[in-house]
Design a protein around this motif. Structure first.
Motif, PDB file in Angstrom:
ATOM      1  N   ALA A 173       0.887  -1.267  -0.090  1.00  0.00           N
ATOM      2  CA  ALA A 173       0.012  -0.035   0.048  1.00  0.00           C
ATOM      3  C   ALA A 173       0.918   1.318   0.149  1.00  0.00           C
ATOM      4  O   ALA A 173       1.719   1.389   0.977  1.00  0.00           O
ATOM      5  N   ASP A 174       0.574   2.288  -1.058  1.00  0.00           N
ATOM      6  CA  ASP A 174       1.448   3.438  -1.122  1.00  0.00           C
ATOM      7  C   ASP A 174       0.554   4.621  -0.422  1.00  0.00           C
ATOM      8  O   ASP A 174       1.152   5.395   0.109  1.00  0.00           O
ATOM      9  N   ARG A 175      -0.736   4.568  -0.640  1.00  0.00           N
ATOM     10  CA  ARG A 175      -1.450   5.527   0.170  1.00  0.00           C
ATOM     11  C   ARG A 175      -3.039   4.918   0.852  1.00  0.00           C
ATOM     12  O   ARG A 175      -3.341   3.812   0.457  1.00  0.00           O
ATOM     13  N   VAL A 176      -3.361   5.537   1.974  1.00  0.00           N
ATOM     14  CA  VAL A 176      -4.680   5.296   2.515  1.00  0.00           C
ATOM     15  C   VAL A 176      -5.298   6.573   2.556  1.00  0.00           C
ATOM     16  O   VAL A 176      -4.987   7.386   2.973  1.00  0.00           O
ATOM     17  N   ILE A 177      -6.498   6.432   1.935  1.00  0.00           N
ATOM     18  CA  ILE A 177      -7.211   7.720   1.562  1.00  0.00           C
ATOM     19  C   ILE A 177      -8.894   7.338   2.187  1.00  0.00           C
ATOM     20  O   ILE A 177      -9.129   6.199   1.771  1.00  0.00           O
ATOM     21  N   CYS A 178      -9.227   8.076   2.810  1.00  0.00           N
ATOM     22  CA  CYS A 178     -10.604   7.895   3.209  1.00  0.00           C
ATOM     23  C   CYS A 178     -11.457   9.014   2.456  1.00  0.00           C
ATOM     24  O   CYS A 178     -11.448  10.095   2.296  1.00  0.00           O
ATOM     25  N   ALA A 179     -12.701   8.182   1.686  1.00  0.00           N
ATOM     26  CA  ALA A 179     -13.562   8.930   0.728  1.00  0.00           C
ATOM     27  C   ALA A 179     -14.614   9.286   1.354  1.00  0.00           C
ATOM     28  O   ALA A 179     -15.592   8.228   1.757  1.00  0.00           O
ATOM     29  N   ILE A 180     -14.990  10.361   1.765  1.00  0.00           N
ATOM     30  CA  ILE A 180     -16.040  10.686   2.572  1.00  0.00           C
ATOM     31  C   ILE A 180     -16.980  11.729   1.785  1.00  0.00           C
ATOM     32  O   ILE A 180     -16.687  12.609   1.040  1.00  0.00           O
ATOM     33  N   PRO A 181     -18.430  11.566   2.175  1.00  0.00           N
ATOM     34  CA  PRO A 181     -19.558  12.490   1.376  1.00  0.00           C
ATOM     35  C   PRO A 181     -18.941  14.141   1.809  1.00  0.00           C
ATOM     36  O   PRO A 181     -18.418  14.330   2.790  1.00  0.00           O
ATOM     37  N   ASP A 182     -19.404  14.974   0.928  1.00  0.00           N
ATOM     38  CA  ASP A 182     -19.035  16.378   1.142  1.00  0.00           C
ATOM     39  C   ASP A 182     -20.079  17.162   1.652  1.00  0.00           C
ATOM     40  O   ASP A 182     -20.579  18.232   1.292  1.00  0.00           O
ATOM     41  N   THR A 183     -20.901  16.376   2.734  1.00  0.00           N
ATOM     42  CA  THR A 183     -21.985  17.188   3.228  1.00  0.00           C
ATOM     43  C   THR A 183     -21.606  17.468   4.756  1.00  0.00           C
ATOM     44  O   THR A 183     -20.868  16.965   5.125  1.00  0.00           O
ATOM     45  N   ALA A 184     -22.282  18.549   5.174  1.00  0.00           N
ATOM     46  CA  ALA A 184     -22.099  19.103   6.628  1.00  0.00           C
ATOM     47  C   ALA A 184     -22.039  18.012   7.668  1.00  0.00           C
ATOM     48  O   ALA A 184     -21.406  17.817   8.470  1.00  0.00           O
ATOM     49  N   ALA A 185     -23.132  17.023   7.297  1.00  0.00           N
ATOM     50  CA  ALA A 185     -23.469  15.839   8.321  1.00  0.00           C
ATOM     51  C   ALA A 185     -21.913  14.916   8.523  1.00  0.00           C
ATOM     52  O   ALA A 185     -22.104  14.506   9.441  1.00  0.00           O
TER      53      ALA A 185
END
Length: 261
Positions: free
Chosen positions: A43-55
């Motif tokens: 693994a070269d990167r660990v990235i967290c993909a999260i919605p772009d909402t205020a919640a």
């Protein structure tokens, strides 16, 4: 190749809102997933993909506080969110893991990555058929195919679940790491219901901080010794998943995916 482990995460959950921000020992469930992903070989990167909402700001803050890169995108079009995350980190290959897997096993994930490379496959996973305990699922594929899927996938299911277009494409070379089966697929290690949270908290109470790095084999051995732990969330089995596993174990014809031991 540049391999990014992309973990999709969100606050919203109809069954257990904010589930990944609950503590497991001294860290959140989300941090436990991300820490295990960081230990995946290659693994070269660990990235967290999260919605772009205020919640979902609290989820982004938690991932950042744990020391991980955050990419934010569509709440409902998870495929586009993944494609954006892959672009953000310059990934050549992507491993997809969901944030409801606090005991994802880095060694098993590494074996799936090796399977992709050794078989020159377009897509590799460990759940077609699903013969590992529920909560160890992972899949890996070239980023170029993820971006192709993002351009071509049309249905709501394809957009929401990220990889159906890849899994069902008839001209792609698929491979699957065979799970142990023999009843171990009935073990439930995924975080979706209050009973699941209680199970994981019981595991951390039993093992202490060692639970953060316990292997799938060690955890399975504990579950076999301690049926009382398994019983905590046994009523939350995914019936469709178990039916698919049973059909695969009893089928006389080869499974559609190339299955490797």
């Amino acid at each position: 190749m540049t391999l990014a482990i992309i973990v999709q995460a969100r606050f919203g959950s109809t069954r257990l809102p904010g589930k990944i921000l609950n503590p497991l020992g001294e860290k959140t469930a989300l941090a436990r997933v991300l820490d295990r992903c960081a230990r995946i070989p290659g693994a070269d990167r660990v990235i967290c993909a999260i919605p772009d909402t205020a919640a979902d700001d609290a989820v982004a803050d938690a991932a950042g506080a744990a020391g991980y890169t955050v990419s934010r995108g569509s709440e409902t079009d998870v495929l586009s969110r993944y494609a954006k995350a892959a672009r953000d980190c310059g990934a050549d290959h992507v491993m997809r893991i969901t944030s409801d897997c606090p005991v994802i096993d880095p060694v098993i994930c590494g074996r799936v990555i090796d399977l992709l490379r050794e078989n020159r496959a377009d897509y590799a996973c460990n759940n077609m058929p699903p013969l590992f305990p529920h909560g160890l699922d992972c899949e890996v594929f070239p980023a170029v195919l993820l971006h192709q899927a993002d351009r071509l996938a049309k249905t709501a299911a394809e957009r929401e679940h990220v990889t159906p277009w890849l899994r069902e494409h008839p001209h792609l070379h698929h491979a699957c790491l065979a799970g142990p089966g023999q009843g171990l697929e009935r073990l439930r290690w995924t975080l979706d219901y209050p009973e699941d949270l209680a199970f994981f908290q019981a595991i951390f109470a039993e093992l202490g901080e060692a639970a953060a790095t316990v292997s799938a084999a060690e955890l399975a051995a504990l579950c076999l010794r301690r049926p009382d732990l398994v019983a905590i969330n046994a009523n939350r089995h995914n019936a469709a998943r178990l039916e698919t596993a049973q059909q695969a174990e009893t089928a006389s014809a080869p499974y559609r995916f190339r299955v490797a031991a």
